[in-house]
Design a protein around this motif. Structure first.
Motif, mmCIF file in Angstrom:
data_model
loop_
_atom_site.group_PDB
_atom_site.id
_atom_site.type_symbol
_atom_site.label_atom_id
_atom_site.label_comp_id
_atom_site.label_asym_id
_atom_site.label_seq_id
_atom_site.Cartn_x
_atom_site.Cartn_y
_atom_site.Cartn_z
ATOM 1 N N THR A 1 -42.847 50.087 -11.706
ATOM 2 C CA THR A 1 -44.126 49.568 -12.180
ATOM 3 C C THR A 1 -44.658 50.299 -13.413
ATOM 4 O O THR A 1 -45.593 49.816 -14.056
ATOM 5 N N MET B 1 -38.616 47.123 -15.649
ATOM 6 C CA MET B 1 -38.939 47.204 -14.214
ATOM 7 C C MET B 1 -37.732 47.665 -13.407
ATOM 8 O O MET B 1 -37.873 48.439 -12.453
ATOM 9 N N VAL C 1 -45.474 48.471 -16.828
ATOM 10 C CA VAL C 1 -46.712 47.804 -17.258
ATOM 11 C C VAL C 1 -47.399 48.543 -18.399
ATOM 12 O O VAL C 1 -48.252 47.973 -19.074
ATOM 13 N N THR D 1 -40.140 43.744 -20.278
ATOM 14 C CA THR D 1 -40.789 44.241 -19.064
ATOM 15 C C THR D 1 -39.887 44.057 -17.846
ATOM 16 O O THR D 1 -39.781 44.952 -16.999
#
Length: 180
Positions: A118, A113, A121, A109
């Motif tokens: 975002t 990113m 996610v 993650t």
């Protein structure tokens, strides 16, 4: 940050690639091709490659077959890690894990990113161990496969990578099965 240790020799590992898709065939499996190119380019051995539909039990069954195969050290799957109803790869992986590598998803993650903001996610990338075999579930995009390999797996699957890596503890992954 990542550097090669000068005192260790490279140890190739045997890796199987599983693409999870209801629509892809081998000829159009760009994510699988991306992983194969990187695996072989790093000096590892492609032990097997398959495409399976998004069916939880079929995925788990294939993972179990590869876990039981002494010729496979690592399984990397691509696809089926999202949030839609047909995305069941993560659940299939967790059906067979003895131990989950929670930090794999976290590090993935963080890497994502930096590339997609975002939107990271929405990925449920995961890693775990079963029967002495490492298992990693990656998203189905070629970008995600590149990021997971280039930023995480290429280092952790290289015995020369200090201060520690997955390869150096491989001989001890199934020690609990040998203890009686």
């Amino acid at each position: 940050m990542s550097k090669i240790g000068e005192n260790n020799d490279f140890i190739p590992v045997r890796i199987a690639v599983l693409t999870v898709s209801d629509t892809r065939q081998l000829e159009e499996d760009r994510s699988g091709d991306t992983l194969v190119k990187r695996i072989e380019g790093a000096g590892h051995i492609l032990a097997d490659r398959k495409i399976i539909r998004d069916e939880r039990e079929q995925i788990a069954e294939q993972l179990r077959a590869w876990i039981a195969d002494d010729g496979i050290d690592v399984v990397i799957s691509t696809g089926g890690t999202g949030l839609t109803g047909r995305d069941v790869t993560v659940e299939a992986h967790r059906d067979v894990y003895e131990k989950e590598i929670e930090a794999f998803g976290t590090v993935f993650t963080i890497v994502s990113m930096k590339k997609i903001g975002t939107s990271a996610v929405q990925s449920r990338a995961t890693g775990g161990v079963a029967g002495g075999t490492y298992l990693f579930a990656l998203p189905g995009s070629t970008g995600a496969c590149k990021d997971a390999w280039d930023e995480i797996l290429v280092h952790q699957l290289d015995y020369r990578h200090p201060p520690c890596n997955f390869v150096e503890i491989m001989p001890r992954l199934d020690e609990h099965l040998r203890r009686k």
